[in-house]
Design a protein around this motif. Structure first.
Motif, short mmCIF file in Angstrom:
data_model
loop_
_atom_site.label_atom_id
_atom_site.label_comp_id
_atom_site.label_asym_id
_atom_site.label_seq_id
_atom_site.Cartn_x
_atom_site.Cartn_y
_atom_site.Cartn_z
N UNK A 123 0.82 -1.20 0.00
CA UNK A 123 0.00 0.00 0.00
C UNK A 123 0.85 1.26 0.00
N UNK A 124 2.02 1.19 0.67
CA UNK A 124 2.91 2.35 0.74
C UNK A 124 4.02 2.29 -0.31
N UNK A 125 3.94 1.26 -1.20
CA UNK A 125 4.95 1.09 -2.25
C UNK A 125 6.35 0.95 -1.64
N UNK A 126 6.44 0.11 -0.61
CA UNK A 126 7.70 -0.10 0.11
C UNK A 126 8.20 -1.52 -0.11
N UNK A 127 9.51 -1.66 -0.21
CA UNK A 127 10.12 -2.99 -0.19
C UNK A 127 10.66 -3.25 1.21
N UNK A 128 10.85 -4.51 1.54
CA UNK A 128 11.40 -4.82 2.87
C UNK A 128 12.40 -5.96 2.76
N UNK A 129 13.29 -6.03 3.75
CA UNK A 129 14.33 -7.07 3.73
C UNK A 129 14.65 -7.46 5.17
N UNK A 130 14.83 -8.77 5.37
CA UNK A 130 15.24 -9.29 6.67
C UNK A 130 16.63 -9.89 6.53
N UNK A 131 17.58 -9.34 7.29
CA UNK A 131 18.95 -9.84 7.29
C UNK A 131 19.26 -10.40 8.68
N UNK A 132 19.97 -11.55 8.71
CA UNK A 132 20.33 -12.17 9.98
C UNK A 132 21.67 -12.88 9.84
N UNK A 133 22.48 -12.80 10.90
CA UNK A 133 23.77 -13.49 10.88
C UNK A 133 23.63 -14.98 11.24
N UNK A 134 22.40 -15.39 11.60
CA UNK A 134 22.14 -16.81 11.89
C UNK A 134 20.79 -17.17 11.26
N UNK A 135 20.60 -18.44 10.86
CA UNK A 135 19.31 -18.84 10.26
C UNK A 135 18.18 -18.88 11.27
N UNK A 136 18.53 -19.11 12.55
CA UNK A 136 17.52 -19.16 13.61
C UNK A 136 18.19 -18.79 14.93
#
Length: 381
Positions: free
Chosen positions: A244-257
């Motif tokens: 709705x806000x024309x935004x992209x998002x990304x999740x970055x992590x140094x571990x898978x869990x």
């Protein structure tokens, strides 16, 4: 309870010890004076007898007459009393100061303070009195803050709830009135009324949530929570909002869990507020970045948006209840001003920390949480 009883016993012991010491000093002073008096008078009586200086009083001294012995006793009592009173005078003056301070406090003067002098039972009494006054002042300050918060809550509730409620009533009146509306206009008004109702629901949820947290009505249910998985699920749930806000998002992590000990529901609410905040104020930046950096003992989660830059002077106020930067007063972004206050409250309930920085490189909220959170230590440690 044992500590208080031990304190009272220690106080009584020191008081009795001081009295006994003063009695010993006074007795020694009286005995010393008596010895000097007896020796001098006896020497004078011997001199009078050898020189045949006829004096009835000196003869009585020489013979240790009952009257003279009684005189010695009275002089000794007098010297003992004077010495004891002199030794107790400092304590008596200190007790008087404490007594006057207590009288002032009883009359409502909470600015009264007694100077702590020495290290005895009376200095302990003065220290405890000062602590009591400080505790009373703090209690009254908290009561005033609570009253002010309640008044602010009432004022803000009236203001924040009235605006969407007025709009809902207005559009429903149009829909139910005698004005003929096209199907397109009816649909548009229904959608507007629905969005206003959803905003009203969010405002009420924030208000109830903050009230419960602020007054300790929420009990924590601590369990194992995978932070990386939780954040991934939340970002997927917010997908329509991003679109709705024309935004992209990304999740970055140094571990898978990364599994930590926390209240999963509260943690979800914490990150929901941060992500929602990033969407509302980061629309101009076109991107929201969520990063997880997990260590052995702590986990840091940062939520970054690249939109509106918060002025530096307003950063220290950003977590205050009801505080909203001027930019957030529009209908599209406005709220109760409780979202970030709730976030801070949840972080503190978990024994963590939250910071914020904002510049041309983005606005970053960083949450630091313990991997092994011990609720009993936080509450009682």
């Amino acid at each position: 309870m044992r500590s208080k009883k031990r304190g009272r016993n220690d106080f009584s012991h020191r008081f009795h010890t001081r009295i006994i010491v003063n009695i010993i000093y006074s007795t020694l002073a009286a005995c010393l004076a008596e010895v000097l008096l007896v020796m001098n008078l006896s020497t004078l009586a011997d001199y009078a007898r050898t020189s045949e200086w006829d004096n009835a009083l000196l003869a009585m001294v020489y013979d240790f007459d009952v009257v003279i012995v009684l005189g010695y006793v009275l002089v000794g009592i007098f010297i003992f009393s004077v010495t004891f009173l002199l030794l107790q005078e400092k304590s008596a003056r200190y007790i008087d100061r404490i007594s006057r301070a207590m009288e002032s406090i009883s009359q409502g003067d909470l600015n009264t303070n007694v100077e702590v002098m020495g290290d005895d039972e009376f200095s302990s009494m003065a220290e405890n009195l000062n602590k009591m006054v400080e505790d009373i002042r703090n209690l009254m300050d908290r009561e005033r803050d609570s009253e002010r918060t309640k008044n602010e809550l009432i004022t803000n509730v009236a203001h924040d709830l009235r605006t969407p409620l007025t709009s809902i009533i207005g559009y429903l009146e149009l829909l139910s009135g005698g004005v003929v509306l096209t199907p397109e206009m009816q649909k548009k008004y229904i959608e507007i009324a629905y969005s206003k109702a959803k905003r009203l629901e969010k405002l009420i949820e924030d208000l109830f949530g903050f009230t419960k947290m602020n007054y300790g009505k929420i009990s924590m249910h601590v369990a194992k929570v995978d932070v990386v998985k939780l954040l991934g699920q939340l970002l997927e749930e917010f997908y329509p909002n991003f679109m709705d806000k024309d935004l992209s998002y990304e999740l970055q992590s140094n571990v898978p869990a990364k599994v930590i000990t926390a209240d999963g529901n509260l943690l979800a609410r914490l990150f929901e507020n941060l992500i929602n905040n990033a969407i509302k104020y980061g629309a101009d930046g076109k991107r929201v970045l969520v990063k997880v950096h997990a260590g052995d003992e702590i986990v840091r989660v940062s939520v970054t948006n690249y939109g509106y830059v918060i002025p530096e002077e307003e950063l220290p106020l950003i977590f205050d209840k009801f505080y909203r930067v001027e930019h957030s007063r529009s209908d599209s972004t406005g709220g109760t001003g409780l979202g970030l206050a709730i976030v801070k409250n949840i972080v503190e309930m978990h024994g963590g920390d939250i910071t914020v920085k904002s510049d041309l490189n983005g606005t970053v909220f960083t949450v630091t949480l313990q991997v092994n959170f011990d609720i009993s230590r936080e509450q009682f440690g």
